[in-house]
Design a protein around this motif. Structure first.
Motif, PDB file in Angstrom:
ATOM      1  N   HIS A 385     -25.784 -41.484 -28.414  1.00  0.00           N
ATOM      2  CA  HIS A 385     -25.040 -41.357 -29.660  1.00  0.00           C
ATOM      3  C   HIS A 385     -25.118 -39.934 -30.226  1.00  0.00           C
ATOM      4  O   HIS A 385     -24.117 -39.394 -30.717  1.00  0.00           O
ATOM      5  N   GLU A 386     -26.279 -39.383 -30.142  1.00  0.00           N
ATOM      6  CA  GLU A 386     -26.421 -37.998 -30.624  1.00  0.00           C
ATOM      7  C   GLU A 386     -25.554 -37.053 -29.797  1.00  0.00           C
ATOM      8  O   GLU A 386     -24.860 -36.173 -30.350  1.00  0.00           O
ATOM      9  N   GLU A 387     -25.604 -37.216 -28.526  1.00  0.00           N
ATOM     10  CA  GLU A 387     -24.770 -36.362 -27.673  1.00  0.00           C
ATOM     11  C   GLU A 387     -23.298 -36.601 -27.980  1.00  0.00           C
ATOM     12  O   GLU A 387     -22.494 -35.654 -28.035  1.00  0.00           O
ATOM     13  N   LEU A 388     -22.937 -37.845 -28.194  1.00  0.00           N
ATOM     14  CA  LEU A 388     -21.551 -38.163 -28.487  1.00  0.00           C
ATOM     15  C   LEU A 388     -21.129 -37.587 -29.845  1.00  0.00           C
ATOM     16  O   LEU A 388     -20.003 -37.117 -30.012  1.00  0.00           O
ATOM     17  N   GLN A 389     -22.079 -37.574 -30.803  1.00  0.00           N
ATOM     18  CA  GLN A 389     -21.767 -37.020 -32.122  1.00  0.00           C
ATOM     19  C   GLN A 389     -21.486 -35.516 -32.030  1.00  0.00           C
ATOM     20  O   GLN A 389     -20.548 -34.994 -32.665  1.00  0.00           O
ATOM     21  N   ARG A 390     -22.303 -34.847 -31.253  1.00  0.00           N
ATOM     22  CA  ARG A 390     -22.060 -33.418 -31.090  1.00  0.00           C
ATOM     23  C   ARG A 390     -20.718 -33.170 -30.417  1.00  0.00           C
ATOM     24  O   ARG A 390     -19.965 -32.264 -30.811  1.00  0.00           O
ATOM     25  N   ALA A 391     -20.414 -34.001 -29.462  1.00  0.00           N
ATOM     26  CA  ALA A 391     -19.136 -33.828 -28.776  1.00  0.00           C
ATOM     27  C   ALA A 391     -17.974 -34.129 -29.730  1.00  0.00           C
ATOM     28  O   ALA A 391     -16.928 -33.456 -29.704  1.00  0.00           O
ATOM     29  N   LEU A 392     -18.173 -35.091 -30.630  1.00  0.00           N
ATOM     30  CA  LEU A 392     -17.125 -35.426 -31.590  1.00  0.00           C
ATOM     31  C   LEU A 392     -16.909 -34.311 -32.600  1.00  0.00           C
ATOM     32  O   LEU A 392     -15.759 -34.060 -33.009  1.00  0.00           O
ATOM     33  N   GLU A 393     -17.977 -33.695 -33.042  1.00  0.00           N
ATOM     34  CA  GLU A 393     -17.811 -32.569 -33.967  1.00  0.00           C
ATOM     35  C   GLU A 393     -17.003 -31.448 -33.317  1.00  0.00           C
ATOM     36  O   GLU A 393     -16.131 -30.838 -33.961  1.00  0.00           O
ATOM     37  N   GLU A 394     -17.300 -31.197 -32.065  1.00  0.00           N
ATOM     38  CA  GLU A 394     -16.544 -30.170 -31.348  1.00  0.00           C
ATOM     39  C   GLU A 394     -15.074 -30.581 -31.241  1.00  0.00           C
ATOM     40  O   GLU A 394     -14.158 -29.767 -31.454  1.00  0.00           O
ATOM     41  N   GLN A 395     -14.885 -31.848 -30.944  1.00  0.00           N
ATOM     42  CA  GLN A 395     -13.508 -32.336 -30.836  1.00  0.00           C
ATOM     43  C   GLN A 395     -12.816 -32.318 -32.190  1.00  0.00           C
ATOM     44  O   GLN A 395     -11.600 -32.111 -32.266  1.00  0.00           O
ATOM     45  N   LEU A 396     -13.559 -32.528 -33.295  1.00  0.00           N
ATOM     46  CA  LEU A 396     -12.980 -32.511 -34.631  1.00  0.00           C
ATOM     47  C   LEU A 396     -12.434 -31.116 -34.977  1.00  0.00           C
ATOM     48  O   LEU A 396     -11.350 -30.986 -35.560  1.00  0.00           O
ATOM     49  N   ARG A 397     -13.202 -30.134 -34.623  1.00  0.00           N
ATOM     50  CA  ARG A 397     -12.698 -28.776 -34.875  1.00  0.00           C
ATOM     51  C   ARG A 397     -11.426 -28.537 -34.071  1.00  0.00           C
ATOM     52  O   ARG A 397     -10.451 -27.971 -34.589  1.00  0.00           O
ATOM     53  N   GLU A 398     -11.459 -28.972 -32.854  1.00  0.00           N
ATOM     54  CA  GLU A 398     -10.263 -28.802 -32.043  1.00  0.00           C
ATOM     55  C   GLU A 398      -9.107 -29.604 -32.614  1.00  0.00           C
ATOM     56  O   GLU A 398      -7.962 -29.192 -32.574  1.00  0.00           O
ATOM     57  N   ALA A 399      -9.409 -30.729 -33.206  1.00  0.00           N
ATOM     58  CA  ALA A 399      -8.372 -31.565 -33.788  1.00  0.00           C
ATOM     59  C   ALA A 399      -7.752 -30.913 -35.014  1.00  0.00           C
ATOM     60  O   ALA A 399      -6.551 -31.065 -35.264  1.00  0.00           O
ATOM     61  N   GLU A 400      -8.602 -30.247 -35.822  1.00  0.00           N
ATOM     62  CA  GLU A 400      -8.071 -29.565 -36.996  1.00  0.00           C
ATOM     63  C   GLU A 400      -7.061 -28.498 -36.576  1.00  0.00           C
ATOM     64  O   GLU A 400      -5.998 -28.345 -37.194  1.00  0.00           O
ATOM     65  N   GLU A 401      -7.420 -27.806 -35.582  1.00  0.00           N
ATOM     66  CA  GLU A 401      -6.503 -26.782 -35.097  1.00  0.00           C
ATOM     67  C   GLU A 401      -5.218 -27.435 -34.571  1.00  0.00           C
ATOM     68  O   GLU A 401      -4.119 -26.932 -34.808  1.00  0.00           O
ATOM     69  N   ALA A 402      -5.406 -28.508 -33.863  1.00  0.00           N
ATOM     70  CA  ALA A 402      -4.233 -29.176 -33.318  1.00  0.00           C
ATOM     71  C   ALA A 402      -3.389 -29.782 -34.429  1.00  0.00           C
ATOM     72  O   ALA A 402      -2.157 -29.888 -34.307  1.00  0.00           O
ATOM     73  N   ARG A 403      -4.029 -30.173 -35.561  1.00  0.00           N
ATOM     74  CA  ARG A 403      -3.288 -30.764 -36.666  1.00  0.00           C
ATOM     75  C   ARG A 403      -2.309 -29.761 -37.269  1.00  0.00           C
ATOM     76  O   ARG A 403      -1.183 -30.135 -37.624  1.00  0.00           O
ATOM     77  N   ALA A 404      -2.760 -28.540 -37.428  1.00  0.00           N
ATOM     78  CA  ALA A 404      -1.868 -27.526 -38.007  1.00  0.00           C
ATOM     79  C   ALA A 404      -0.646 -27.343 -37.140  1.00  0.00           C
ATOM     80  O   ALA A 404       0.495 -27.269 -37.640  1.00  0.00           O
ATOM     81  N   SER A 405      -0.900 -27.260 -35.847  1.00  0.00           N
ATOM     82  CA  SER A 405       0.247 -27.096 -34.958  1.00  0.00           C
ATOM     83  C   SER A 405       1.128 -28.362 -34.982  1.00  0.00           C
ATOM     84  O   SER A 405       2.353 -28.291 -34.875  1.00  0.00           O
ATOM     85  N   MET A 406       0.485 -29.462 -35.183  1.00  0.00           N
ATOM     86  CA  MET A 406       1.233 -30.716 -35.193  1.00  0.00           C
ATOM     87  C   MET A 406       2.122 -30.825 -36.430  1.00  0.00           C
ATOM     88  O   MET A 406       3.182 -31.426 -36.384  1.00  0.00           O
ATOM     89  N   ARG A 407       1.682 -30.258 -37.567  1.00  0.00           N
ATOM     90  CA  ARG A 407       2.500 -30.311 -38.781  1.00  0.00           C
ATOM     91  C   ARG A 407       3.817 -29.581 -38.553  1.00  0.00           C
ATOM     92  O   ARG A 407       4.879 -30.037 -38.993  1.00  0.00           O
ATOM     93  N   GLU A 408       3.734 -28.454 -37.932  1.00  0.00           N
ATOM     94  CA  GLU A 408       4.961 -27.719 -37.653  1.00  0.00           C
ATOM     95  C   GLU A 408       5.877 -28.548 -36.756  1.00  0.00           C
ATOM     96  O   GLU A 408       7.078 -28.630 -36.977  1.00  0.00           O
ATOM     97  N   GLU A 409       5.247 -29.097 -35.760  1.00  0.00           N
ATOM     98  CA  GLU A 409       6.057 -29.914 -34.852  1.00  0.00           C
ATOM     99  C   GLU A 409       6.639 -31.121 -35.571  1.00  0.00           C
ATOM    100  O   GLU A 409       7.741 -31.565 -35.283  1.00  0.00           O
ATOM    101  N   MET A 410       5.890 -31.675 -36.549  1.00  0.00           N
ATOM    102  CA  MET A 410       6.360 -32.851 -37.278  1.00  0.00           C
ATOM    103  C   MET A 410       7.589 -32.535 -38.111  1.00  0.00           C
ATOM    104  O   MET A 410       8.479 -33.370 -38.254  1.00  0.00           O
ATOM    105  N   ALA A 411       7.610 -31.360 -38.684  1.00  0.00           N
ATOM    106  CA  ALA A 411       8.798 -30.973 -39.470  1.00  0.00           C
ATOM    107  C   ALA A 411      10.036 -30.965 -38.572  1.00  0.00           C
ATOM    108  O   ALA A 411      11.101 -31.456 -38.937  1.00  0.00           O
ATOM    109  N   LEU A 412       9.835 -30.371 -37.397  1.00  0.00           N
ATOM    110  CA  LEU A 412      10.951 -30.366 -36.461  1.00  0.00           C
ATOM    111  C   LEU A 412      11.337 -31.812 -36.057  1.00  0.00           C
ATOM    112  O   LEU A 412      12.508 -32.143 -35.919  1.00  0.00           O
TER     113      LEU A 412
END
Length: 610
Positions: A385-412
C-alpha cells in the motif's frame, strides 16, 4: 380355534415323543396308532379307509410333522365337536406318550412330584405357553405359575435359587416343560414339603387355571321345596354355579346357569344363619350362607366376576389374564426396544458430538494458523500500500498536467459535440418520419394479409361448397337413375299385369259364354221336361180311359188298376226320379151316378227306380 390350539399342543408332544432319533420324522405305523388313539379319545368315528388311503403310498419311509398336519387337520381336528370329549383324556394320552421319552424323575427317591402331579404341571405349562413351536414358557409365566402354587401352599418362593436358574444362558429366552419339571423336582418350591400337600396344591391350581374353576368350597344352601338348609360343595365356573353333596363331586345336586340376567345380593341375618347372600336368576332365587363374612365377600365377588365374563362372551378368566400378561410383556418388550433404540440414538448423537468436538479443535488450530498467516499477509499488504501510495502521488501529478491539456481538448470537443447534437436532432426527425412511413407500410401489409386470408377462406369455403354440390349432383344422378330403373320395372310390372288382366277378361268372357250356353241347355232341358210331363199326364189320362171297359148294362165299366211303367223304364225321360200318382178319381158319365154306383178309384203307383 381355542380348542384346536390346545389340542395341537398335546399332539405336538406326542408326535415329537415318537421321533426317537430326533430327526423330525415318525414312522407311518406309529402315526397310524397315534391317529387311532386320537379317534378314540376325541369321540370321532373311525375313518379307517381315509387312514389307509392317506398312508398307502409306496414310500415306506417316515413322515415329518408337515406331512402329518394335513391329515390331522382334515380327518381329525376338523371333525372335533367341543363338549363331546374329555380334554383330560386327550391330555392323559399325550402325556403317556411323551413322558416315557422325556420325563426322567430322580430314581433315588428324592423327586417331589408324582406322575399325576407331573401330568398336571405339564397341562398347566401347555396352558400358559404361547402358540409358538417348539413350546417354551417365558420366565415371567414360570414365575407366575410357581407363585400361584406357593400361594396355595402358603410358602415363600425361593427367589435366590430362581434368580440363579434364570442367570443361565439356556433359559433366558424361555424354558421347556421338562426343564420346568426338573426345576420343581429340585425343590424350587421349598425343601421338605409334604407330597400330599403339594399334590393338593397342584390339583387346586390345575382346577383353577385349566379346569376354569373360579372358586369352590362348602356353603349352606336353602332348599326350594322343603325350605331347609343343607351344606353343599359349590364349584363356580364362568358358565354355571354347580353344587354337590361332597367335595369329591361324584353326586351332583344341581347347577345355577349364569347369564346377563343374574345378579348376586347380600342378605341380612335371619333364621339363625349369618353371612347370607343370594343369587337371583329370571326364574328362581337361591339363598346361601357362607362360614364368615370374608368367605361371603369372596363368593359374591367371584360370582360377579363369572357373570361379567359370561356377559362379555369370555369362557375363561385365566385365558383373559394370560392375554393381558402377554400384552404387558409385548408392551414391555416394545418399550425396551424403544429404549434400546433411544440409547443407540443417544450413543450415535454422543459419537457425532465427539466427532464435531474434534472437528472444532481442528478448526481452532486452523484458525490460529490462519491468523498468523493473516498478520503476515497484512504486513505485506501494508508495504504494498505504501508503495502504491507513492506511485499514486506520482500519477496524480501527471494527472494534473494531463488535466490542463484535457481542458483545452474539452473546449474543442464541446464545439464538435454541439455540431453533433444538431446533426442528431436532424437524424431523429428523419428517423421519426421514417418510422411513421414504416408504420403505414406495415399497416398496409397487414390489411393486405387480412384481405388475402379472407380471400383464401372464401376460396376454401367455395371449394367445399363446390365439392358438396358435386356430391349432391352425384347423389341426384344416382337417385334419378334409380328412379328410372324403378319406373322401368314398374312399367314392366304394369304391362305384365295388363296382359294378365286381358287374359283374365278373355277367360271371364269364355266362362260367361260357357255359362250362357249351359243356361240355354238347362232352359231347353226344362222345356223338354215340361213337355214330357205334359205328355205323361196326357197318356195317363188316355190309359185311364182305356183301362175302364164298358160292361153289359153299364154304359162304362170300371177297369182294374194297372201298373204303368215308369218313365225310367224306357218310356219317357224322367228328370226327377219317379212319378207317383194316387187317388185319381174317375167319375165316368152321369149314368153311374144315376144308377147309384160308386165311382171307382184308380190307384196308380210308379215305383222309383233304384
Amino acid at each position: 380355534m381355542e380348542v384346536r390350539a390346545e389340542l395341537l399342543k398335546g399332539i405336538w408332544y406326542a408326535f415329537t415323543s415318537l421321533d426317537t432319533e430326533d430327526s423330525g420324522k415318525v414312522s407311518k405305523s406309529q402315526l397310524k396308532v397315534l391317529s387311532h388313539n386320537l379317534y378314540s379319545v376325541l369321540r370321532i368315528p373311525h375313518d379307517q379307509a381315509a387312514l389307509e388311503q392317506h398312508f398307502s403310498d409306496d414310500d415306506d419311509g417316515p413322515v415329518s410333522s408337515q406331512g402329518y398336519m394335513p391329515y390331522l387337520n382334515k380327518f381329525i381336528l376338523d371333525k372335533v365337536v367341543e363338549g363331546t370329549f374329555e380334554k383330560e383324556e386327550v391330555d392323559a394320552l399325550c402325556w403317556t406318550l411323551c413322558s416315557k421319552k422325556n420325563y426322567r424323575p430322580n430314581t433315588n427317591g428324592t423327586a417331589v412330584l408324582s406322575n399325576k402331579d407331573a401330568e398336571r404341571l405339564w397341562c398347566l405349562f401347555n396352558f400358559l405357553t404361547e402358540d409358538k413351536y417348539p413350546l417354551v414358557l417365558v420366565p415371567e409365566e414360570v414365575e407366575y405359575l410357581l407363585k400361584k402354587i406357593c400361594a396355595v401352599l402358603n410358602v415363600e418362593l425361593n427367589s435366590v435359587d430362581l434368580e440363579e436358574f434364570w442367570s443361565q444362558e439356556c433359559v433366558r429366552e424361555g424354558m421347556n416343560v421338562w426343564s420346568f419339571l426338573e426345576l420343581v423336582n429340585a425343590g424350587i418350591l421349598g425343601r421338605g414339603l409334604d407330597r400330599e400337600r403339594l399334590s393338593s396344591a397342584i390339583e387346586d391350581v390345575y382346577r383353577e387355571i385349566v379346569g376354569n374353576v373360579l372358586k369352590e368350597g362348602y356353603l349352606w344352601k336353602k332348599g326350594h321345596l322343603r325350605r331347609n338348609w343343607t351344606e353343599r360343595w359349590f364349584c363356580l365356573k364362568p358358565s354355571a354355579l354347580c353344587y354337590y353333596t361332597s367335595e369329591d363331586r361324584k353326586e351332583s345336586k344341581g347347577s345355577i346357569e349364569l347369564d346377563n340376567n343374574c345378579c348376586v345380593e347380600v342378605l341380612p341375618e335371619r333364621e339363625g344363619k349369618r353371612c347370607m347372600f343370594c343369587v337371583k336368576t329370571l326364574n328362581k332365587t337361591y339363598e346361601m350362607s357362607a362360614p364368615d363374612s370374608k368367605q361371603r365377600q369372596e363368593w359374591t365377588a367371584a360370582i360377579q366376576l363369572a357373570i361379567r365374563l359370561r356377559s362379555e362372551g369370555k369362557s375363561s378368566l385365566h385365558k383373559e389374564l394370560k392375554a393381558r400378561r402377554q400384552e404387558v410383556r409385548e408392551e414391555r418388550e416394545r418399550r425396551h426396544a424403544l429404549r434400546e433404540q433411544e440409547t443407540q440414538r443417544l450413543q450415535d448423537l454422543q459419537g457425532e458430538k465427539e466427532q464435531k468436538q474434534a472437528e472444532l479443535e481442528l478448526l481452532k488450530e486452523t484458525q490460529k494458523q490462519a491468523q498468523v498467516s493473516l498478520l503476515q499477509e497484512e504486513e505485506k499488504r501494508r508495504k504494498q500500500h505504501e508503495e502504491l501510495q507513492r506511485a499514486l502521488e506520482e500519477q496524480l501529478r501527471e494527472a494534473e498536467e494531463a488535466r490542463a491539456s484535457m481542458r483545452e481538448e474539452m473546449a474543442l470537443k464541446e464545439l464538435e459535440a454541439e455540431r453533433q447534437r444538431r446533426r442528431i436532432r436532424e437524424l431523429e426527425e428523419l428517423q421519426q418520419r421514417l418510422e411513421e412511413a414504416l408504420h403505414q407500410e406495415i399497416k398496409a401489409r397487414q390489411d393486405e394479409e387480412n384481405y388475402r386470408y379472407t380471400q383464401a377462406r372464401l376460396l376454401a369455403e367455395e371449394e367445399e361448397k363446390t365439392k358438396a354440390l358435386l356430391s349432391l349432383q352425384e347423389e341426384q344422378e344416382e337417385l334419378l337413375e334409380q328412379m328410372q330403373k324403378e319406373k322401368r320395372e314398374l312399367r314392366r310390372d304394369m304391362e305384365e299385369k295388363a296382359h294378365a288382366l286381358e287374359e283374365a277378361h278373355k277367360q271371364l268372357e269364355n266362362i260367361r259364354a260357357t255359362r250362357h250356353r249351359v243356361d240355354q241347355d238347362i232352359a231347353a232341358a226344362q222345356r223338354k221336361q215340361r213337355q214330357a210331363s205334359t205328355s205323361v199326364k196326357h197318356w195317363n189320362v188316355q190309359m185311364t180311359r182305356l183301362m175302364h171297359p164298358i160292361g153289359p148294362g153299364d154304359r162304362r165299366a170300371s177297369a182294374p188298376a194297372m201298373r204303368v211303367p215308369s218313365l225310367g223304364d224306357g218310356g219317357f225321360p224322367a228328370t226327377r226320379g219317379s212319378i207317383r200318382e194316387t187317388d185319381i178319381h174317375n167319375r165316368e158319365g152321369e149314368g153311374e151316378r144315376e144308377n147309384g154306383e160308386k165311382p171307382r178309384v184308380l190307384h196308380k203307383t210308379y215305383s222309383e227306380p233304384v
